[in-house]
Design a protein around this motif. Structure first.
Motif, mmCIF file in Angstrom:
data_model
loop_
_atom_site.group_PDB
_atom_site.id
_atom_site.type_symbol
_atom_site.label_atom_id
_atom_site.label_comp_id
_atom_site.label_asym_id
_atom_site.label_seq_id
_atom_site.Cartn_x
_atom_site.Cartn_y
_atom_site.Cartn_z
ATOM 1 N N SER A 408 0.690 -1.079 -0.086
ATOM 2 C CA SER A 408 -0.042 0.033 0.176
ATOM 3 C C SER A 408 0.760 1.240 0.101
ATOM 4 O O SER A 408 0.433 2.409 0.108
ATOM 5 C CB SER A 408 -0.900 -0.015 1.141
ATOM 6 O OG SER A 408 -0.457 -0.306 2.285
ATOM 7 N N GLY A 409 2.215 1.132 0.099
ATOM 8 C CA GLY A 409 3.047 2.241 -0.386
ATOM 9 C C GLY A 409 3.116 3.154 0.734
ATOM 10 O O GLY A 409 3.229 4.322 0.788
ATOM 11 N N VAL A 410 3.084 2.728 2.012
ATOM 12 C CA VAL A 410 3.072 3.631 3.239
ATOM 13 C C VAL A 410 4.549 3.367 4.143
ATOM 14 O O VAL A 410 4.745 3.919 5.001
ATOM 15 C CB VAL A 410 1.935 3.607 4.223
ATOM 16 C CG1 VAL A 410 0.845 3.720 3.520
ATOM 17 C CG2 VAL A 410 1.676 2.022 4.786
ATOM 18 N N ALA A 411 5.268 2.363 3.874
ATOM 19 C CA ALA A 411 6.209 1.984 4.580
ATOM 20 C C ALA A 411 7.431 2.952 4.701
ATOM 21 O O ALA A 411 7.540 3.834 3.806
ATOM 22 C CB ALA A 411 7.203 0.692 4.147
ATOM 23 N N THR A 412 7.856 3.317 6.020
ATOM 24 C CA THR A 412 9.014 4.396 6.281
ATOM 25 C C THR A 412 10.344 3.842 6.801
ATOM 26 O O THR A 412 11.320 4.412 7.023
ATOM 27 C CB THR A 412 8.644 5.415 6.909
ATOM 28 O OG1 THR A 412 8.178 4.887 8.351
ATOM 29 C CG2 THR A 412 7.318 6.173 6.476
ATOM 30 N N GLY A 413 10.366 2.527 7.161
ATOM 31 C CA GLY A 413 11.516 1.937 7.731
ATOM 32 C C GLY A 413 11.413 0.617 7.998
ATOM 33 O O GLY A 413 10.339 -0.231 7.480
ATOM 34 N N LEU A 414 12.201 0.013 9.002
ATOM 35 C CA LEU A 414 12.322 -1.285 9.588
ATOM 36 C C LEU A 414 12.131 -1.619 10.975
ATOM 37 O O LEU A 414 12.905 -0.781 11.657
ATOM 38 C CB LEU A 414 13.391 -2.087 9.016
ATOM 39 C CG LEU A 414 13.346 -2.493 7.471
ATOM 40 C CD1 LEU A 414 13.923 -1.365 6.471
ATOM 41 C CD2 LEU A 414 14.217 -3.730 7.241
ATOM 42 N N GLN A 415 11.284 -2.272 11.582
ATOM 43 C CA GLN A 415 11.092 -2.489 12.860
ATOM 44 C C GLN A 415 11.392 -4.006 13.276
ATOM 45 O O GLN A 415 11.178 -4.906 12.513
ATOM 46 C CB GLN A 415 9.702 -2.198 13.368
ATOM 47 C CG GLN A 415 9.499 -0.734 13.154
ATOM 48 C CD GLN A 415 7.896 -0.269 13.706
ATOM 49 O OE1 GLN A 415 7.132 -1.115 13.336
ATOM 50 N NE2 GLN A 415 7.942 0.748 14.394
ATOM 51 N N PHE A 416 12.072 -4.148 14.467
ATOM 52 C CA PHE A 416 12.195 -5.683 14.772
ATOM 53 C C PHE A 416 11.922 -5.943 16.245
ATOM 54 O O PHE A 416 12.279 -4.914 16.948
ATOM 55 C CB PHE A 416 13.692 -6.113 14.394
ATOM 56 C CG PHE A 416 14.583 -5.493 15.152
ATOM 57 C CD1 PHE A 416 15.055 -4.295 14.812
ATOM 58 C CD2 PHE A 416 15.332 -6.065 16.428
ATOM 59 C CE1 PHE A 416 16.163 -3.593 15.454
ATOM 60 C CE2 PHE A 416 16.288 -5.405 17.085
ATOM 61 C CZ PHE A 416 16.666 -3.986 16.490
ATOM 62 N N ARG A 417 11.376 -7.087 16.648
ATOM 63 C CA ARG A 417 11.148 -7.724 17.865
ATOM 64 C C ARG A 417 11.268 -9.124 17.804
ATOM 65 O O ARG A 417 10.803 -9.353 16.793
ATOM 66 C CB ARG A 417 9.869 -7.101 18.344
ATOM 67 C CG ARG A 417 9.565 -7.365 19.727
ATOM 68 C CD ARG A 417 8.357 -6.758 20.374
ATOM 69 N NE ARG A 417 7.369 -7.266 19.788
ATOM 70 C CZ ARG A 417 6.114 -6.743 19.833
ATOM 71 N NH1 ARG A 417 5.702 -5.808 20.672
ATOM 72 N NH2 ARG A 417 4.892 -7.326 19.540
ATOM 73 N N PRO A 418 11.857 -9.796 18.812
ATOM 74 C CA PRO A 418 12.326 -9.424 19.957
ATOM 75 C C PRO A 418 13.652 -8.813 19.894
ATOM 76 O O PRO A 418 14.273 -8.695 18.736
ATOM 77 C CB PRO A 418 12.491 -10.647 20.865
ATOM 78 C CG PRO A 418 12.800 -11.961 19.700
ATOM 79 C CD PRO A 418 11.810 -11.259 18.719
ATOM 80 N N ILE A 419 13.999 -7.847 20.707
ATOM 81 C CA ILE A 419 15.328 -7.231 20.722
ATOM 82 C C ILE A 419 16.442 -7.808 21.141
ATOM 83 O O ILE A 419 16.916 -7.824 22.061
ATOM 84 C CB ILE A 419 15.190 -6.018 21.470
ATOM 85 C CG1 ILE A 419 13.715 -5.132 21.271
ATOM 86 C CG2 ILE A 419 16.148 -4.928 21.305
ATOM 87 C CD1 ILE A 419 13.443 -3.884 21.947
ATOM 88 N N THR A 420 17.084 -8.729 19.930
ATOM 89 C CA THR A 420 18.028 -9.576 20.250
ATOM 90 C C THR A 420 19.137 -9.393 18.854
ATOM 91 O O THR A 420 18.721 -9.002 17.926
ATOM 92 C CB THR A 420 17.823 -10.849 20.372
ATOM 93 O OG1 THR A 420 16.922 -11.334 18.769
ATOM 94 C CG2 THR A 420 16.603 -11.343 21.342
ATOM 95 N N ALA A 421 20.233 -9.866 19.277
ATOM 96 C CA ALA A 421 21.238 -9.880 18.200
ATOM 97 C C ALA A 421 20.870 -10.581 16.773
ATOM 98 O O ALA A 421 20.978 -10.017 15.973
ATOM 99 C CB ALA A 421 22.550 -10.184 18.669
ATOM 100 N N LEU A 422 20.212 -11.644 17.162
ATOM 101 C CA LEU A 422 19.922 -12.487 15.999
ATOM 102 C C LEU A 422 18.687 -11.852 15.251
ATOM 103 O O LEU A 422 18.881 -12.008 13.858
ATOM 104 C CB LEU A 422 19.271 -14.003 16.683
ATOM 105 C CG LEU A 422 18.715 -14.899 15.558
ATOM 106 C CD1 LEU A 422 19.890 -15.172 14.479
ATOM 107 C CD2 LEU A 422 18.266 -15.887 15.943
#
Ligand code: ADP
Ligand code: GLC
Length: 473
Positions: A408-422
């Motif tokens: 839908s053309g709205v992405a602005t970045g990347l998010q991640f969880r859980p907050i781990t190195a992997l």
């Protein structure tokens, strides 16, 4: 204009260790547009005295926790200030919080009790010409202000970071002019000590924090740092109001620190300049950057572990930061191991932070917790794609490039969880995949640059809150 006193230990551009200063420095102009004359009370540290135009003395104390103190009017950078001038507390070299041994100044409780005490006096008495209708305190350094004021004037406390409680040994409570009746679990006592932050959370009429998600998180044991029970108890008085940024100081089209641009295509020059300045070799992957305090909050130890994923895809990393000695050393070693791919600058440098953010393709913020965060907002404004942990204000300001957001053309970045190195490793791979699809990456950058990251919406929220707490019951 209506009148409000803001009380804090930092205020940009005069004195800054983190985002607190940016917010305290930006609110007066943002609130002026809402009809509020906000004046800022802060300590007269040497660097502040050197930078202001001093005015008259408006208040004096013979004994302000061990020496004479006074409140001096001053102006600087468009700000109306009340400075707490007390040489025995604030006239010292080095960090505003830490001595040369990198530990808190032992008299920090007195130093910021003095700020809170005089703020309470100014709120009650006014300066002869100006008297605030309410007082707005920030973090533990202003925590005793609502207690000293004892409801004579409405108060708001904003939590920028609940990790810092402002603890003092119990036997200092009389010296700190605290009422004995409040030294219990319902008052300012915290496990046998005095907690300035808790005093503020208990006594302020209303509480705010710097993002809606952090307002929720604060009510959980995972994020509440021992105060989640109290915050849950006061949930009805709590509101999350997102920080903005100064969109003039952070404007890629007019930024004197860089080759300006107003679309992602225009980043090429800033990017090339950064590569040259940092001595990095051209690669086919993205240039990612970090501008941050180096503390465990910021999760940059996780990035040390995840970084190989970026380097394997021929990416680059530029890091600017300072803080914990161990993290500084670890990052220096990372640079030594990859001198043409990783550039590390230990220190604090405002202009360099602009050049780095403008010249990079992505900005990484893998924080373990983040009440709001400002650098992801700079990233959005500069078309530098934020890659962030899904927590606090990072959750509220970035739209993850998941399949539906991309469609839908709205992405602005990347998010991640859980907050781990992997998970961070996987997310850096995801960043590289997107970077390999230039049209898609361009679209994300364009979306980012269109986000409303200024103060207007949030200043209106603060103004509405001020109107509410000052309204006659
Ligand atoms: P915090 O307040 O927890 O440190 P924020 O993201 O809210 O985090 O604010 C940090 C502020 O400090 C931003 O304005 C950021 O650009 C700035 N900053 C942090 N480290 C540096 C540095 N080494 N040099 C220049 N600016 C920095
Ligand atoms: C604190 C938080 C940060 C926030 C800043 C300003 O330092 O760590 O997330 O952006 O305050 O509110």
């Amino acid at each position: 204009m209506r009148a409000v006193l803001s009380v804090a230990s930092e205020c940009a551009p005069l004195v800054k260790t983190g985002g607190l200063a940016d917010v305290v420095g930006a609110l007066p102009a943002a609130l002026a547009r809402q009809g509020w004359d906000m004046r800022v009370m802060l300590p007269a540290y040497p660097q502040v005295r050197a930078a202001v135009e001093p005015g008259p003395t408006v208040m004096e104390e013979d004994d302000l926790f061990g020496g004479p103190g006074r409140v001096v009017r001053a102006t600087a950078a468009g700000l109306q200030l009340y400075l707490v001038d007390a040489p025995h507390l604030f006239e010292r070299e080095g960090s505003i919080y830490l001595g040369a041994d990198r530990r808190d100044w032992p008299d920090n409780p007195e130093r910021f009790a003095a700020l809170s005490w005089l703020a309470a006096r100014l709120a009650r008495e006014g300066d002869g010409e100006w008297r605030p209708e309410l007082a707005h305190g920030h973090d533990w350094q202003a925590g005793l202000m609502p207690l000293y004021l004892a409801r004579h004037v409405p108060t708001i406390m904003t939590v920028h970071n609940i990790a810092f409680h402002g603890l003092a040994p119990a036997d200092r409570r009389h010296w700190l002019r605290l009422p004995e009746a409040g030294f219990n679990a319902d008052g300012y006592e915290y496990w046998g000590q005095v907690s300035a932050l808790k005093a503020g959370l208990v006594h302020a009429d209303r509480l705010t924090t710097v993002s809606p998600t952090y307002a929720e998180e604060l009510q959980t044991p995972e994020f509440g740092m021992g105060l989640d029970g109290l915050i849950r108890h006061r949930a009805g008085a709590l509101q999350g109001i997102l920080n903005g940024i100064d969109t003039e100081a952070w404007n890629p089209a007019m930024d004197p620190a860089i080759a300006g641009y107003d679309a992602p295509e225009g980043k090429v020059a800033a990017r090339r300049d950064l590569m040259i300045e940092m001595g990095l070799e051209e690669g086919t992957g993205p240039i990612a950057c970090v501008v941050s305090r180096l503390t465990s909050q910021k999760g940059l130890d996780l990035l040390l572990e995840a970084l190989p994923a970026l380097l394997e895809r021929d990416g680059r990393l530029v890091l600017l930061g300072s803080g914990d000695a161990e993290l500084e050393d670890a990052w220096r070693r990372m640079e030594e191991a990859h001198p043409t791919r990783v550039a590390v600058r230990i220190g604090y440098d405002e202009a360099l932070s602009h050049r780095i953010i403008a010249g990079s393709d992505a900005i990484l913020i893998p924080s373990r917790f983040e009440p709001c965060g400002l650098t992801q907002l700079y990233g959005l404004r500069y078309g530098t794609v934020p890659v962030v942990a899904l927590t606090g204000g990072l959750a509220d300001t970035v739209i993850d490039a998941n399949p539906m957001a991309l469609r839908s053309g709205v992405a602005t970045g990347l998010q991640f969880r859980p907050i781990t190195a992997l998970k961070l490793t996987n997310t850096l791979c995801r960043l590289c995949d997107l970077f390999d699809r230039p049209e898609l990456f361009r679209e994300i950058q364009n979306n980012a640059m269109r986000q409303p990251v200024g103060w207007d919406a949030s200043a209106a929220d603060y103004a509405a809150l001020y109107a509410e707490v000052t309204a006659a019951p």
